[in-house]
Design a protein around this motif. Structure first.
Motif, PDB file in Angstrom:
ATOM      1  N   GLN A   1       0.816  -1.222   0.000  1.00  8.15           N
ATOM      2  CA  GLN A   1       0.000   0.000   0.000  1.00  8.15           C
ATOM      3  C   GLN A   1       0.848   1.270   0.000  1.00  8.15           C
ATOM      4  O   GLN A   1       0.328   2.366  -0.230  1.00  8.15           O
TER       5      GLN A   1
ATOM      6  N   GLU B   1      -7.564   0.864  -2.047  1.00  9.33           N
ATOM      7  CA  GLU B   1      -8.473   0.706  -0.907  1.00  9.33           C
ATOM      8  C   GLU B   1      -8.179  -0.601  -0.205  1.00  9.33           C
ATOM      9  O   GLU B   1      -7.934  -1.623  -0.853  1.00  9.33           O
TER      10      GLU B   1
ATOM     11  N   HIS C   1      -9.672  -3.626   2.102  1.00  6.28           N
ATOM     12  CA  HIS C   1     -10.943  -4.242   2.486  1.00  6.28           C
ATOM     13  C   HIS C   1     -10.656  -5.353   3.490  1.00  6.28           C
ATOM     14  O   HIS C   1      -9.879  -6.253   3.205  1.00  6.28           O
TER      15      HIS C   1
ATOM     16  N   ASP D   1     -19.136   6.001   8.885  1.00  9.21           N
ATOM     17  CA  ASP D   1     -18.011   6.528   8.119  1.00  9.21           C
ATOM     18  C   ASP D   1     -17.270   7.518   9.003  1.00  9.21           C
ATOM     19  O   ASP D   1     -17.894   8.295   9.726  1.00  9.21           O
TER      20      ASP D   1
ATOM     21  N   LYS E   1     -10.203   8.343   5.552  1.00 10.45           N
ATOM     22  CA  LYS E   1     -11.599   7.948   5.736  1.00 10.45           C
ATOM     23  C   LYS E   1     -11.751   6.433   5.684  1.00 10.45           C
ATOM     24  O   LYS E   1     -11.112   5.753   4.879  1.00 10.45           O
ATOM     25  N   ALA E   2     -12.618   5.934   6.549  1.00 12.16           N
ATOM     26  CA  ALA E   2     -12.885   4.503   6.586  1.00 12.16           C
ATOM     27  C   ALA E   2     -14.378   4.295   6.798  1.00 12.16           C
ATOM     28  O   ALA E   2     -15.092   5.196   7.260  1.00 12.16           O
TER      29      ALA E   2
ATOM     30  N   THR F   1     -13.626  -0.920   5.423  1.00 12.69           N
ATOM     31  CA  THR F   1     -13.062  -0.438   4.164  1.00 12.69           C
ATOM     32  C   THR F   1     -12.307   0.850   4.449  1.00 12.69           C
ATOM     33  O   THR F   1     -12.848   1.744   5.106  1.00 12.69           O
ATOM     34  N   ILE F   2     -11.067   0.922   3.967  1.00 14.24           N
ATOM     35  CA  ILE F   2     -10.212   2.063   4.298  1.00 14.24           C
ATOM     36  C   ILE F   2      -9.650   2.643   3.008  1.00 14.24           C
ATOM     37  O   ILE F   2      -9.117   1.912   2.152  1.00 14.24           O
ATOM     38  N   LEU F   3      -9.742   3.962   2.859  1.00 10.65           N
ATOM     39  CA  LEU F   3      -9.224   4.613   1.651  1.00 10.65           C
ATOM     40  C   LEU F   3      -7.686   4.589   1.659  1.00 10.65           C
ATOM     41  O   LEU F   3      -7.057   4.397   2.699  1.00 10.65           O
ATOM     42  N   PRO F   4      -7.069   4.794   0.477  1.00 12.10           N
ATOM     43  CA  PRO F   4      -5.607   4.727   0.394  1.00 12.10           C
ATOM     44  C   PRO F   4      -4.918   5.776   1.281  1.00 12.10           C
ATOM     45  O   PRO F   4      -5.489   6.836   1.571  1.00 12.10           O
TER      46      PRO F   4
END
Length: 307
Positions: free
Chosen positions: A152, A158, A160, A177, A290-291, A301-304
């Protein structure tokens, strides 16, 4: 939104520091080929091998290493050799303005949690909660999946997490969120009442720890509760609590009973069982992005974390 560091590329140099306690140097040596296989060059901090009781050199030396790596234009990322204790001792003297001007990948966990929270608050930097070189990478039990998590840093994608990674249990349903924050529970607790006190309002809070008996986890969660950290939190991700067995089981709650007592039917999503923390495999996550925690579907789920 926090600043995302630039992604790493093959051929980049990463700096290695010991921000807390002295690392096991034999394990550190065994970990270096892993970084080389990723295509990275290595620059060692001056105090990596220093010993000052339970600290890797003096506070001044460890702080100087941290500053030097962020200031050095050749260094594109910083990876911690290990944790232990001591990062909080110089947190009030970090040059956050300089770091804000030189955003880079910063990777570690455990005692490094204090630095994650401090850099997030005062340098607006996305940082990474992931396995360290001497504590994890250089050990024979280091898991291939833990190694893959470093990917990453080279490519924004993203993350997951679902039950294909590990069995999860919903303590409280719903979906939320928010920005993912937190890390080691002892260090989050250690920031309460200081200028590094973690803001949990509207956030998804990650907690993990190691070597704490159930009553000690209870004590820390109680302090967070009394400090009103659970009142406006959006959701809670319960990571790995390693070696949390009570010494006198017949006179103790289990860890599960403690977690149930605080989080069962809390009215916000709370899920436990995440392999995030002092465990193998260790699922690495960016902090300050953001997750989405869906407790009903048992997914995170987590953004890059890099751009």
């Amino acid at each position: 939104m926090r600043t995302m560091p630039k992604r790493l590329q093959k051929g980049d140099t990463v700096g290695i520091i010991s921000p807390s306690s002295p690392p096991n140097l034999e394990n550190l040596k065994k970990a270096l080929p892993f970084l080389e296989e990723l295509g990275l060059n290595i620059k060692m901090g001056k105090s990596v091998e220093a010993k000052n009781g339970y600290l890797a050199g003096t506070d001044d030396e460890r702080l100087a290493d941290l500053h030097a790596m962020f200031e050095d234009p050749e260094v594109k990322g910083i990876i911690c050799a290990g944790g232990g204790y001591g990062a909080a001792r110089y947190a009030d003297r970090i040059d956050y303005g300089m770091i804000k001007e030189n955003p880079k990948v910063f990777w570690g966990y455990s005692d490094v949690t204090f630095l994650h929270n401090a850099l997030g608050m005062y340098a607006d930097l996305v940082t990474f909660h992931g396995p360290m070189l001497a504590s994890d990478v250089g050990k024979p039990e280091f898991h291939e999946r833990s190694g893959r998590m470093f990917g990453q840093l080279f490519q924004p994608f993203e993350l997951h997490y679902d039950e294909s990674v590990s069995e999860l249990e919903t303590l409280s349903g719903g979906m939320a969120d928010g920005e993912l924050v937190g890390g080691n529970l002892s260090l989050i607790r250690g920031g309460i009442g200081t200028k590094f006190e973690l803001d949990t309002k509207g956030k998804i809070l990650l907690i993990e720890d190691t070597g704490e008996e159930p009553y000690q986890v209870d004590e820390m969660l109680n302090q967070l509760k009394q400090a009103r950290k659970f009142e406006e939190v959006a959701g809670i991700v319960v990571g790995d609590f390693k070696n949390a067995e009570p010494k006198k089981p017949e006179q103790s709650w289990t860890l599960d009973q403690v977690l149930d007592d605080y989080f069962k039917d809390m009215g916000i999503p709370v899920v436990k069982g995440f392999k995030i923390g002092h465990c193998e495999p260790h699922f690495s996550v960016p902090l300050g992005v953001k997750a989405r925690l869906d407790a009903d579907a048992k997914t995170l789920t987590i953004l890059p974390g890099v751009e």
